[in-house]
Design a protein around this motif. Structure first.
Motif, mmCIF file in Angstrom:
data_model
loop_
_atom_site.group_PDB
_atom_site.id
_atom_site.type_symbol
_atom_site.label_atom_id
_atom_site.label_comp_id
_atom_site.label_asym_id
_atom_site.label_seq_id
_atom_site.Cartn_x
_atom_site.Cartn_y
_atom_site.Cartn_z
ATOM 1 N N GLY A 160 -3.794 -1.708 6.490
ATOM 2 C CA GLY A 160 -4.062 -2.894 5.762
ATOM 3 C C GLY A 160 -5.404 -2.633 5.257
ATOM 4 N N CYS B 278 -5.837 -0.594 -0.943
ATOM 5 C CA CYS B 278 -5.981 -1.365 -0.036
ATOM 6 C C CYS B 278 -7.144 -1.621 0.868
ATOM 7 C CB CYS B 278 -4.928 -0.231 1.093
ATOM 8 S SG CYS B 278 -4.516 -0.765 2.858
ATOM 9 N N CYS C 210 -6.831 0.700 4.358
ATOM 10 C CA CYS C 210 -6.865 2.269 4.396
ATOM 11 C C CYS C 210 -7.484 2.969 3.093
ATOM 12 C CB CYS C 210 -5.343 2.757 4.703
ATOM 13 S SG CYS C 210 -4.389 2.870 3.474
ATOM 14 N N CYS D 185 -0.301 3.224 3.784
ATOM 15 C CA CYS D 185 0.244 2.636 5.074
ATOM 16 C C CYS D 185 1.232 1.555 4.915
ATOM 17 C CB CYS D 185 -1.136 1.993 5.589
ATOM 18 S SG CYS D 185 -1.802 0.462 5.088
ATOM 19 N N CYS E 245 0.762 -1.176 -0.032
ATOM 20 C CA CYS E 245 0.136 -0.120 -0.037
ATOM 21 C C CYS E 245 0.836 1.229 0.065
ATOM 22 C CB CYS E 245 -0.925 -0.044 1.255
ATOM 23 S SG CYS E 245 -1.907 1.548 1.513
HETATM 24 ZN ZN LIG Z 1 -3.110 1.261 3.301
#
Ligand SMILES: [Zn+2]
Length: 304
Positions: free
Chosen positions: A202, A190, A204, A155, A152
């Motif tokens: 995980g 994500c 976002c 994040c 991602c």
């Molecule tokens: Zn993310």
């Protein structure tokens, strides 16, 4: 005379404590995976020039849609490919029974530094017991990342998934050989398509990128690999030339410390006489024979 004495090589293999395998494009050639620099990969639209153009962070920043479509197509290609006897031969070296026979002095199974991003060295482990599989997976370093891993961009969450399409828009493309106009919000994100506004790690909603090492990026595992090379007394260079970066650097590092280098490659390469052993031919044919694991391959993969 070429240094390609099978018996002499097997003696060195049998007395080596720390063995490292460095594999490259030639390992997967027999599985039908075209390489970035393969002159035969002449797809009209997604040509090798595109591969060079799309495999950079700058391209992703400018045009993530085209980059994702390029990797979407390559994921499909890799999923359709099957491991070959070269992958199988290398994988058998992580099995305790095989290792104790061909390399009884080895303190652990060989570390396999794979430059390919096709995950075939992982998928080949399918028939292994869960314990053997865990051991083999621990010994595999995907130096240039994997086409089946995403990160991602917000994040930094990392995930491995073998689903062919990572967003519903990509899944609905009928002709993956044609470029389409796909807005950024419909690219892999994500938390997946079902993302509902959360900003958790995980999940976002950030844009995902393929976790592969692009041109202009430094492989994050480089330091770890270089440290391990310090202890290596036998380096097997498979499907790539030992005179081209990064293999050349590793080979000279190993030789400087008194280790040996064995090269398994389809053809001659400039400077390859520097290798202590040179086995020419397609590696799916040479590896099982030279490593003496033909029977082990037949036992473990009877259908192959
Ligand atoms: Zn993310």
């Amino acid at each position: 005379m070429l240094p390609s004495d099978k018996q002499a090589f097997r003696q060195i293999l049998a007395s080596s404590k720390s063995i490292i395998i460095l594999s490259g494009a030639g390992l997967s050639a027999a599985s039908g995976i075209p390489t970035y620099r393969d002159p035969n990969d002449s797809d009209a639209l997604w040509s090798k020039n595109d591969a060079m153009a799309y495999a950079t962070p700058q391209a992703f920043q400018k045009d993530p849609s085209s980059v994702w479509q390029f990797y979407h197509r390559r994921r499909a290609l890799c999923l359709n490919a099957k491991p070959n006897d070269a992958h199988r031969a290398l994988a058998t070296l992580s099995l305790p029974a095989v290792l104790s026979r061909v390399a009884p002095c080895a303190s652990s199974p060989p570390l396999h530094v794979a430059q390919n991003i096709d995950a075939l060295s992982l998928r080949v482990l399918e028939p292994f017991s869960s314990q053997d599989k865990a051991t083999a997976e621990k010994c595999l370093l995907e130096m240039h990342g994997s086409i089946f891993v995403t990160r991602c961009t917000s994040c930094q969450h990392i995930q491995r998934t073998y689903t062919p399409a990572l967003s519903s828009t990509l899944r609905n493309i009928e002709d993956i050989n044609t470029k389409h106009d796909i807005p950024i919000k419909e690219l892999p994100r994500c938390g997946g398509d079902a993302w509902a506004g959360s900003n958790r790690y995980g999940n976002c909603g950030g844009l995902l990128r393929p976790e592969v090492v692009w041109f202009n990026e430094v492989p994050p595992l480089m330091g770890e690999i270089a440290r391990k090379m310090n202890w290596c007394d036998l380096l097997l260079v498979v499907g790539t030339s030992s005179t081209v970066y990064p293999a050349a650097g590793f080979a000279s590092q190993v030789k400087a410390r008194g280790g040996k280098v064995a090269m398994f490659n389809a053809g001659r390469a400039k400077g390859d006489e520097e290798a202590d052993f040179l086995f020419l031919g397609n590696c799916e044919a040479t590896l099982p024979d030279i490593l003496d694991v033909k029977t082990d391959i037949a036992n473990m993969w009877p259908q192959a």
